[in-house]
Scaffold this motif. Structure first.
Motif, PDB file in Angstrom:
ATOM      1  N   HIS A  16       8.019  -4.945 -10.757  1.00 45.12           N
ATOM      2  CA  HIS A  16       7.396  -4.822  -9.432  1.00 45.12           C
ATOM      3  C   HIS A  16       5.896  -5.111  -9.442  1.00 45.12           C
ATOM      4  O   HIS A  16       5.250  -5.052 -10.484  1.00 45.12           O
TER       5      HIS A  16
ATOM      6  N   VAL B 203      12.070  -7.925  -2.621  1.00 42.65           N
ATOM      7  CA  VAL B 203      12.354  -6.566  -3.096  1.00 42.65           C
ATOM      8  C   VAL B 203      11.413  -6.136  -4.214  1.00 42.65           C
ATOM      9  O   VAL B 203      11.333  -4.939  -4.524  1.00 42.65           O
ATOM     10  N   TYR B 204      10.709  -7.091  -4.803  1.00 46.76           N
ATOM     11  CA  TYR B 204       9.826  -6.755  -5.923  1.00 46.76           C
ATOM     12  C   TYR B 204       8.439  -6.310  -5.473  1.00 46.76           C
ATOM     13  O   TYR B 204       7.622  -5.889  -6.292  1.00 46.76           O
ATOM     14  N   ARG B 205       8.180  -6.417  -4.179  1.00 49.85           N
ATOM     15  CA  ARG B 205       6.888  -5.936  -3.666  1.00 49.85           C
ATOM     16  C   ARG B 205       7.036  -4.447  -3.353  1.00 49.85           C
ATOM     17  O   ARG B 205       7.479  -4.053  -2.266  1.00 49.85           O
ATOM     18  N   ARG B 206       6.664  -3.637  -4.323  1.00 53.54           N
ATOM     19  CA  ARG B 206       6.866  -2.199  -4.202  1.00 53.54           C
ATOM     20  C   ARG B 206       5.758  -1.453  -4.914  1.00 53.54           C
ATOM     21  O   ARG B 206       5.316  -1.864  -5.989  1.00 53.54           O
ATOM     22  N   ASP B 207       5.345  -0.351  -4.317  1.00 57.58           N
ATOM     23  CA  ASP B 207       4.459   0.574  -5.006  1.00 57.58           C
ATOM     24  C   ASP B 207       5.362   1.562  -5.737  1.00 57.58           C
ATOM     25  O   ASP B 207       5.627   2.662  -5.266  1.00 57.58           O
ATOM     26  N   CYS B 208       5.867   1.138  -6.886  1.00 51.64           N
ATOM     27  CA  CYS B 208       6.904   1.865  -7.605  1.00 51.64           C
ATOM     28  C   CYS B 208       6.298   2.969  -8.483  1.00 51.64           C
ATOM     29  O   CYS B 208       5.085   3.092  -8.595  1.00 51.64           O
TER      30      CYS B 208
ATOM     31  N   PRO C 255       2.715  -4.100  -6.390  1.00 51.00           N
ATOM     32  CA  PRO C 255       2.512  -3.558  -5.039  1.00 51.00           C
ATOM     33  C   PRO C 255       1.926  -4.533  -4.029  1.00 51.00           C
ATOM     34  O   PRO C 255       2.151  -4.385  -2.828  1.00 51.00           O
TER      35      PRO C 255
END
Length: 203
Positions: free
Chosen positions: A92, A100-105, A94
């Motif tokens: 990921h 789906v890989y654009r995440r503040d995981c 942010p």
């Protein structure tokens, strides 16, 4: 039983830094690393890889490419008696991630999500040849990497963070604030010597 674990960054720590590495033919293991990892295994440590792979998020390569490279790396290390017990990666980013890989995981270092996942899977018995119910001995576990995000991820998990002079390590040392890492060594071999002495002295 509590297990001693060495958490390891990949690029710039185990292998030479190649920007967005995903091809096995570009993999070059840093000299001395297999010997250092083998010594850690002899000292009773589990070896767990935790690597940020923003190239997946940016669309430069697929998760399957990363998984193939990680498998190739591990097989290469196994031939040297230095195989990894588990491998985790964060796909990921942010801001730069696509879809789906654009995440503040919680798995992208310096967050400790990958380390926590390893601890959970260790307890569930998902490590090969280790029964369920084992825990991470945080007092005798370490995070090794060439960036402050690695050592801070270690701190966020409650373990020592060791900065290495390989990869980006020398520059990162100059930029570091007090407390960003617990110890600095030019090579993994030197770090292992320090860990071995620390463990022997019961620190």
């Amino acid at each position: 039983m509590a297990r001693k674990v060495i958490f390891l960054d990949r690029d710039g720590t185990i292998n030479e830094e190649v920007r967005y590495l995903h091809r096995s033919e570009e993999l070059r293991i840093i000299p001395g690393v297999p010997e250092a990892l083998r010594r850690l295994r002899e000292l009773g440590f589990l070896l767990v890889l935790v690597t940020n792979q923003a190239g997946i998020a940016r669309g430069y390569y697929a998760e399957a490419d990363c998984e193939r490279l990680n498998a190739y790396l591990n097989e290469t290390l196994r031939r040297e008696g230095a195989g990894l017990d588990r491998v985790y990666y964060c796909p990921h980013h942010p801001e730069k991630g696509i879809g789906v890989y654009r995440r503040d995981c919680d798995c992208r270092k310096p967050k400790p999500g990958m380390l926590r996942r390893a601890a959970e899977e260790l307890q569930l018995g998902r490590f090969e040849n280790i029964p369920a119910g084992e825990t991470v001995d945080r007092a005798h576990s370490y995070m090794l990497g060439d960036k402050r995000i690695d050592t801070i991820a270690g701190h966020n998990f409650g373990i020592q963070g060791i900065l290495l002079g390989s990869g980006y390590g020398r520059t990162e040392r100059e930029l570091a604030a007090p407390g960003d890492y617990d110890a600095y060594f030019e090579s993994m071999g030197e770090a292992v010597g320090w860990i071995e002495k620390r463990e022997r002295d019961g620190s």
